[in-house]
Design a protein around this motif. Structure first.
Motif, short mmCIF file in Angstrom:
data_model
loop_
_atom_site.label_atom_id
_atom_site.label_comp_id
_atom_site.label_asym_id
_atom_site.label_seq_id
_atom_site.Cartn_x
_atom_site.Cartn_y
_atom_site.Cartn_z
N LEU A 198 41.11 33.74 39.33
CA LEU A 198 40.41 34.85 39.94
C LEU A 198 38.79 34.76 40.23
CD1 LEU A 198 39.89 38.00 40.03
CD2 LEU A 198 39.24 38.17 37.66
N LEU A 199 38.17 33.79 39.67
CA LEU A 199 36.95 33.31 40.25
C LEU A 199 36.83 32.57 41.36
CD1 LEU A 199 35.27 32.16 36.62
CD2 LEU A 199 34.36 34.16 38.28
N ILE A 200 38.08 31.69 41.67
CA ILE A 200 38.10 30.88 42.70
C ILE A 200 38.51 31.94 44.10
CG2 ILE A 200 39.58 29.35 44.19
CD1 ILE A 200 39.74 27.79 41.29
N GLY A 246 35.18 23.88 33.40
CA GLY A 246 34.46 23.64 31.97
C GLY A 246 34.35 24.95 31.23
N PHE A 247 34.27 25.95 31.84
CA PHE A 247 34.06 27.43 31.02
C PHE A 247 35.12 27.43 29.89
CE2 PHE A 247 31.33 29.39 34.70
CZ PHE A 247 30.25 28.80 34.14
N GLY A 248 36.12 26.73 30.27
CA GLY A 248 37.46 27.11 29.38
C GLY A 248 37.97 28.53 29.15
N LEU A 249 37.90 29.23 30.27
CA LEU A 249 38.42 30.67 30.18
C LEU A 249 39.81 30.91 30.07
CD1 LEU A 249 35.95 31.90 33.42
CD2 LEU A 249 35.68 32.25 30.91
N ALA A 250 40.13 32.07 29.74
CA ALA A 250 41.69 32.20 29.47
C ALA A 250 42.18 32.03 30.72
CB ALA A 250 41.92 33.78 28.98
N ASP A 251 43.77 31.96 30.56
CA ASP A 251 44.52 31.81 31.76
C ASP A 251 44.47 32.70 32.70
OD1 ASP A 251 45.45 29.50 30.74
OD2 ASP A 251 47.44 30.41 30.00
N GLY A 252 44.04 32.41 33.97
CA GLY A 252 44.10 33.42 35.20
C GLY A 252 42.64 33.78 35.59
N GLY A 259 45.82 42.19 42.11
CA GLY A 259 47.00 41.53 41.04
C GLY A 259 46.09 40.66 40.09
N LEU A 260 45.34 39.93 40.27
CA LEU A 260 44.59 39.05 39.44
C LEU A 260 43.66 39.73 38.66
CD1 LEU A 260 43.45 36.08 41.85
CD2 LEU A 260 45.49 36.02 39.96
N ILE A 261 42.99 40.76 39.20
CA ILE A 261 42.14 41.72 38.18
C ILE A 261 43.09 42.48 37.30
CG2 ILE A 261 40.60 43.45 38.51
CD1 ILE A 261 39.64 42.65 41.19
N ARG A 262 44.15 43.02 37.62
CA ARG A 262 44.96 43.79 36.73
C ARG A 262 45.45 42.85 35.57
NH1 ARG A 262 47.17 46.02 41.50
NH2 ARG A 262 48.99 44.56 41.35
N ALA A 263 45.82 41.59 36.02
CA ALA A 263 46.25 40.67 34.80
C ALA A 263 45.26 40.31 33.98
CB ALA A 263 46.91 39.59 35.59
N ALA A 264 43.90 40.51 34.47
CA ALA A 264 42.82 39.97 33.47
C ALA A 264 41.92 41.25 32.83
CB ALA A 264 41.74 39.30 34.42
N THR A 265 42.67 42.26 32.99
CA THR A 265 41.98 43.62 32.48
C THR A 265 41.67 43.28 31.04
OG1 THR A 265 42.84 44.95 34.01
CG2 THR A 265 42.00 45.98 32.11
N SER A 266 42.47 42.86 30.20
CA SER A 266 42.15 42.66 28.76
C SER A 266 40.80 41.79 28.19
CB SER A 266 43.35 42.08 28.18
OG SER A 266 43.70 41.13 28.39
N HIS A 267 40.42 41.08 29.16
CA HIS A 267 39.28 40.22 28.84
C HIS A 267 37.94 40.88 29.45
CE1 HIS A 267 42.04 36.87 28.18
NE2 HIS A 267 42.56 37.10 29.17
#
Length: 311
Positions: A240-242, A230-236, A292-300
């Motif tokens: 990452l949260l799960i 429901g937060f509607g966060l960006a892909d990935g 890897g999930l953290i690196r992919a999300a760095t821009s956020h």
């Protein structure tokens, strides 16, 4: 790790069956003016709350932070957070360990208004009308994504009138069932002056001690997948949260079960009860996946935001 199996599930429920690491007794958690949290179960059996939801939430954070390095533990390096420095520029606290996370007085009540001004500017359009939960989640994720799991209440009237709240997405507690009381005691000995004034710390002081035994001790964990989606966060970011939530649970079950001096537990079985048949990943698999999930999300992410609290 098959996260696709969770995409249409509202909850991920996990149970860990625990036992004392030595012997059969364990120490309860005590509450002011209440003592041990005993209660009657639905079937009449005596139950005991061994660890509360509030305590488990804090313990799930503690296993994520390396206090010596003043940073996330290695598999989580790169996640954002807010660090508070004292007047000498030394680490004082941070948003991961603070009782109220980003709402910590050391962050929002400091003369350094860095974080307060970010929140004020980013969420200014929520001063009136309904709170945009998706926008709030996006801003919080940028500063400290872990707060989306822990929950957050920005109780500042200057921030949308104190209406900015995110419910806890990852919760847990520990219960023991069919409990029996194990009474014991001891004496604080004073070999120099056994009859001294005990009010001043002298003298021999006998005391009683109450512990418990139970055929089953269970740690329960509940991850609200519907809330995360429901937060509607960006892909990935949702994946990452799960993965972060599962890491916290696995790490706590490995490293964090010494709840008190006389309550040192270990798991003998861990399983997901919903969805049925889903296989809970091992800690090593999560440690491999998360960087890897953290690196992919760095821009956020905003990285490490620092606030000075001069005291």
């Amino acid at each position: 790790m098959n996260l696709d199996a969770l995409k249409n599930q509202p909850r991920l429920l996990i149970e860990a069956y625990l036992q004392p690491i030595q012997g059969s007794r364990f120490q309860d958690t005590g509450f002011p003016d209440l003592g041990a949290a005993e209660f009657d179960g639905p079937d009449g059996r005596r139950m005991l709350l061994v660890e509360s939801a509030q305590s488990i939430a804090n313990r799930l954070e503690e296993v994520c932070w390396d206090k010596v390095a003043d940073d996330w533990v290695m598999p989580l390096r790169g996640l954002p957070c807010v660090k508070v420095l004292d007047k000498n520029g030394q680490p004082l606290t941070n948003s991961v360990l603070e009782a109220h996370r980003l709402n910590s007085p050391y962050i929002l009540e400091s003369k350094d208004r860095t974080v307060f001004d970010i929140l004020k500017a980013e969420l200014a359009d929520m001063e009136q009308g309904m709170v945009n939960i998706r926008r709030l989640a996006e801003v919080v994720a940028r500063l400290d994504i872990n707060a989306l799991l822990h929950g957050l209440f920005l109780a500042k009237k200057e921030l949308a009138g104190g209406r900015l709240r995110l419910p806890r997405a990852l919760s847990g507690f520990v219960e023991a069932e069919d409990i029996q009381v194990a009474q014991s005691g001891g004496v604080k000995n004073d070999s120099v002056n056994p009859s001294g004034d005990t009010g001043k710390g002298f003298g021999n002081v006998p005391f009683a001690r109450t512990e418990y035994t139970a055929p089953r001790i269970t740690a329960f964990f509940n991850l609200d997948l519907a809330q995360l989606r429901g937060f509607g966060l960006a892909d990935g970011l949702t994946d990452l949260l799960i993965a972060l939530a599962l890491f916290k649970i696995r790490r706590f079950l490995r490293d964090g079960l010494r709840l008190r001096t006389a309550c040192d537990l270990q798991p003998h079985e861990v399983r997901a009860t919903r969805p049925d048949g889903w296989s809970l990943p091992e800690l090593a698999d999560l440690e491999d996946l998360l960087p890897g999930l953290i690196r992919a999300a760095t821009s956020h992410f905003a990285g490490v935001t620092t606030v000075r609290y001069p005291g």
